[in-house]
Design a protein around this motif. Structure first.
Motif, PDB file in Angstrom:
ATOM      1  N   GLU A  71      28.540  26.159  44.141  1.00  0.00           N
ATOM      2  CA  GLU A  71      29.960  25.863  43.992  1.00  0.00           C
ATOM      3  C   GLU A  71      30.293  24.461  44.485  1.00  0.00           C
ATOM      4  OE1 GLU A  71      32.474  28.859  45.680  1.00  0.00           O
ATOM      5  OE2 GLU A  71      31.154  30.452  44.998  1.00  0.00           O
ATOM      6  N   GLU A  72      31.154  23.791  43.749  1.00  0.00           N
ATOM      7  CA  GLU A  72      31.744  22.515  44.135  1.00  0.00           C
ATOM      8  C   GLU A  72      30.723  21.419  44.426  1.00  0.00           C
ATOM      9  OE1 GLU A  72      35.300  22.184  45.447  1.00  0.00           O
ATOM     10  OE2 GLU A  72      35.931  24.176  44.931  1.00  0.00           O
ATOM     11  N   ALA A  73      29.618  21.425  43.737  1.00  0.00           N
ATOM     12  CA  ALA A  73      28.631  20.358  43.903  1.00  0.00           C
ATOM     13  C   ALA A  73      28.657  19.478  42.661  1.00  0.00           C
ATOM     14  CB  ALA A  73      27.245  20.946  44.106  1.00  0.00           C
ATOM     15  N   PRO A  74      28.761  18.164  42.829  1.00  0.00           N
ATOM     16  CA  PRO A  74      28.766  17.292  41.659  1.00  0.00           C
ATOM     17  C   PRO A  74      27.398  17.280  40.978  1.00  0.00           C
ATOM     18  CG  PRO A  74      28.717  15.996  43.669  1.00  0.00           C
ATOM     19  CD  PRO A  74      28.871  17.423  44.077  1.00  0.00           C
ATOM     20  N   VAL A  75      27.426  17.262  39.666  1.00  0.00           N
ATOM     21  CA  VAL A  75      26.193  17.212  38.883  1.00  0.00           C
ATOM     22  C   VAL A  75      25.972  15.766  38.465  1.00  0.00           C
ATOM     23  CG1 VAL A  75      25.009  18.032  36.816  1.00  0.00           C
ATOM     24  CG2 VAL A  75      26.562  19.557  38.055  1.00  0.00           C
ATOM     25  N   ASN A  76      24.802  15.227  38.791  1.00  0.00           N
ATOM     26  CA  ASN A  76      24.477  13.854  38.442  1.00  0.00           C
ATOM     27  C   ASN A  76      23.683  13.863  37.145  1.00  0.00           C
ATOM     28  OD1 ASN A  76      23.260  11.265  38.236  1.00  0.00           O
ATOM     29  ND2 ASN A  76      23.685  10.952  40.397  1.00  0.00           N
ATOM     30  N   TYR A  77      24.162  13.133  36.150  1.00  0.00           N
ATOM     31  CA  TYR A  77      23.506  13.054  34.852  1.00  0.00           C
ATOM     32  C   TYR A  77      22.853  11.683  34.684  1.00  0.00           C
ATOM     33  CZ  TYR A  77      26.213  17.200  33.626  1.00  0.00           C
ATOM     34  OH  TYR A  77      26.748  18.455  33.598  1.00  0.00           O
ATOM     35  N   SER A  78      21.700  11.684  34.047  1.00  0.00           N
ATOM     36  CA  SER A  78      21.039  10.426  33.708  1.00  0.00           C
ATOM     37  C   SER A  78      20.356  10.583  32.359  1.00  0.00           C
ATOM     38  CB  SER A  78      20.029  10.021  34.783  1.00  0.00           C
ATOM     39  OG  SER A  78      19.011  10.982  34.890  1.00  0.00           O
ATOM     40  N   LEU A  79      20.113   9.453  31.713  1.00  0.00           N
ATOM     41  CA  LEU A  79      19.434   9.430  30.425  1.00  0.00           C
ATOM     42  C   LEU A  79      18.051   8.834  30.614  1.00  0.00           C
ATOM     43  CD1 LEU A  79      22.364   7.973  28.340  1.00  0.00           C
ATOM     44  CD2 LEU A  79      21.466  10.273  28.139  1.00  0.00           C
ATOM     45  N   GLN A  80      17.097   9.353  29.866  1.00  0.00           N
ATOM     46  CA  GLN A  80      15.762   8.781  29.855  1.00  0.00           C
ATOM     47  C   GLN A  80      15.392   8.455  28.416  1.00  0.00           C
ATOM     48  OE1 GLN A  80      13.298  11.687  31.928  1.00  0.00           O
ATOM     49  NE2 GLN A  80      13.152  10.230  33.613  1.00  0.00           N
ATOM     50  N   PHE A  81      14.778   7.286  28.231  1.00  0.00           N
ATOM     51  CA  PHE A  81      14.365   6.822  26.913  1.00  0.00           C
ATOM     52  C   PHE A  81      12.872   6.554  26.945  1.00  0.00           C
ATOM     53  CE2 PHE A  81      18.763   5.727  27.488  1.00  0.00           C
ATOM     54  CZ  PHE A  81      19.351   6.068  26.284  1.00  0.00           C
ATOM     55  N   ALA A  82      12.192   6.914  25.847  1.00  0.00           N
ATOM     56  CA  ALA A  82      10.748   6.690  25.749  1.00  0.00           C
ATOM     57  C   ALA A  82      10.371   6.599  24.281  1.00  0.00           C
ATOM     58  CB  ALA A  82       9.982   7.827  26.426  1.00  0.00           C
ATOM     59  N   THR A  83       9.143   6.191  24.031  1.00  0.00           N
ATOM     60  CA  THR A  83       8.603   6.252  22.676  1.00  0.00           C
ATOM     61  C   THR A  83       8.087   7.666  22.458  1.00  0.00           C
ATOM     62  OG1 THR A  83       6.437   5.501  23.417  1.00  0.00           O
ATOM     63  CG2 THR A  83       7.988   3.808  22.659  1.00  0.00           C
ATOM     64  N   PRO A  84       8.041   8.138  21.226  1.00  0.00           N
ATOM     65  CA  PRO A  84       7.576   9.513  20.984  1.00  0.00           C
ATOM     66  C   PRO A  84       6.185   9.803  21.566  1.00  0.00           C
ATOM     67  CG  PRO A  84       8.630   8.665  19.024  1.00  0.00           C
ATOM     68  CD  PRO A  84       8.526   7.515  19.990  1.00  0.00           C
ATOM     69  N   ALA A  85       5.296   8.822  21.559  1.00  0.00           N
ATOM     70  CA  ALA A  85       3.940   9.025  22.092  1.00  0.00           C
ATOM     71  C   ALA A  85       3.953   9.260  23.599  1.00  0.00           C
ATOM     72  CB  ALA A  85       3.066   7.820  21.762  1.00  0.00           C
ATOM     73  N   ASP A  86       4.969   8.747  24.300  1.00  0.00           N
ATOM     74  CA  ASP A  86       5.048   8.906  25.753  1.00  0.00           C
ATOM     75  C   ASP A  86       5.708  10.210  26.193  1.00  0.00           C
ATOM     76  OD1 ASP A  86       3.757   6.544  26.345  1.00  0.00           O
ATOM     77  OD2 ASP A  86       5.608   5.371  26.421  1.00  0.00           O
ATOM     78  N   THR A  87       5.984  11.099  25.259  1.00  0.00           N
ATOM     79  CA  THR A  87       6.626  12.364  25.618  1.00  0.00           C
ATOM     80  C   THR A  87       5.677  13.545  25.506  1.00  0.00           C
ATOM     81  OG1 THR A  87       7.427  12.723  23.369  1.00  0.00           O
ATOM     82  CG2 THR A  87       8.878  11.509  24.873  1.00  0.00           C
ATOM     83  N   LEU A  88       4.406  13.268  25.310  1.00  0.00           N
ATOM     84  CA  LEU A  88       3.423  14.335  25.126  1.00  0.00           C
ATOM     85  C   LEU A  88       2.351  14.263  26.207  1.00  0.00           C
ATOM     86  CD1 LEU A  88       2.926  13.860  21.284  1.00  0.00           C
ATOM     87  CD2 LEU A  88       4.396  15.532  22.404  1.00  0.00           C
ATOM     88  N   GLY A  89       1.734  15.400  26.479  1.00  0.00           N
ATOM     89  CA  GLY A  89       0.601  15.442  27.392  1.00  0.00           C
ATOM     90  C   GLY A  89       0.991  15.529  28.850  1.00  0.00           C
ATOM     91  N   GLU A  90      -0.017  15.343  29.705  1.00  0.00           N
ATOM     92  CA  GLU A  90       0.181  15.475  31.144  1.00  0.00           C
ATOM     93  C   GLU A  90       1.059  14.366  31.726  1.00  0.00           C
ATOM     94  OE1 GLU A  90      -3.462  15.917  33.286  1.00  0.00           O
ATOM     95  OE2 GLU A  90      -4.225  17.417  31.889  1.00  0.00           O
TER      96      GLU A  90
END
Length: 142
Positions: A71-90
């Motif tokens: 309750e009553e805690a602010p939610v911090n939002y952020s955006l992340q950007f990457a190339t499609p190849a950097d979103t796969l794997g470990e």
């Protein structure tokens, strides 16, 4: 004999302090899994970054509110950007570029200049078509 009395007094004192210091521990709060209720929306799926429009907005990304069970805690939002190849794997998203949106902010407008710098940082080449992906992250720091 006095030596034994001192040892007994010491033991009773330690036991007495042990009983006094025992109190009920506070209830721990465990973070539950939360998710976005809808897919984030972007104002344009493809665009050309032109130097003449450097200070103009390039895209606007908006998303739905995430409800945390705190309750009553602010939610911090952020955006992340990457190339499609950097979103796969470990190592997925480890090379992403982050951009803070703010507390309880549900959209972020990105200028042509900022977007151009970001795609350069991601390794895209000028004057060539490229693809980037984004995700929105939400967290509570309490």
């Amino acid at each position: 004999m006095k030596k034994y009395y001192k040892i007994y007094y010491l033991l009773f004192a330690i036991l007495g302090l042990g009983f006094i210091s025992c109190e009920d521990d506070a209830d721990l709060t465990y973070l539950q899994e939360v998710n976005f209720t809808a897919t984030p929306q972007v104002s344009a799926n493809s665009l050309m970054l032109e130097q003449e429009a450097a200070n103009e907005p390039a895209i606007n990304i908006s998303w739905s509110e995430v409800i945390f069970p705190i309750e009553e805690a602010p939610v911090n939002y952020s955006l992340q950007f990457a190339t499609p190849a950097d979103t796969l794997g470990e190592t997925a998203w480890e090379n992403a570029t982050s951009m803070t949106a703010g507390n309880d902010v549900l959209s972020k407008e990105i200028s042509v200049t900022d977007l151009n710098e970001m795609v350069k940082d991601l390794g895209l080449v000028a004057d060539q078509e490229g693809t980037i992906v984004y995700r929105v992250r939400a967290y509570v720091d309490r």
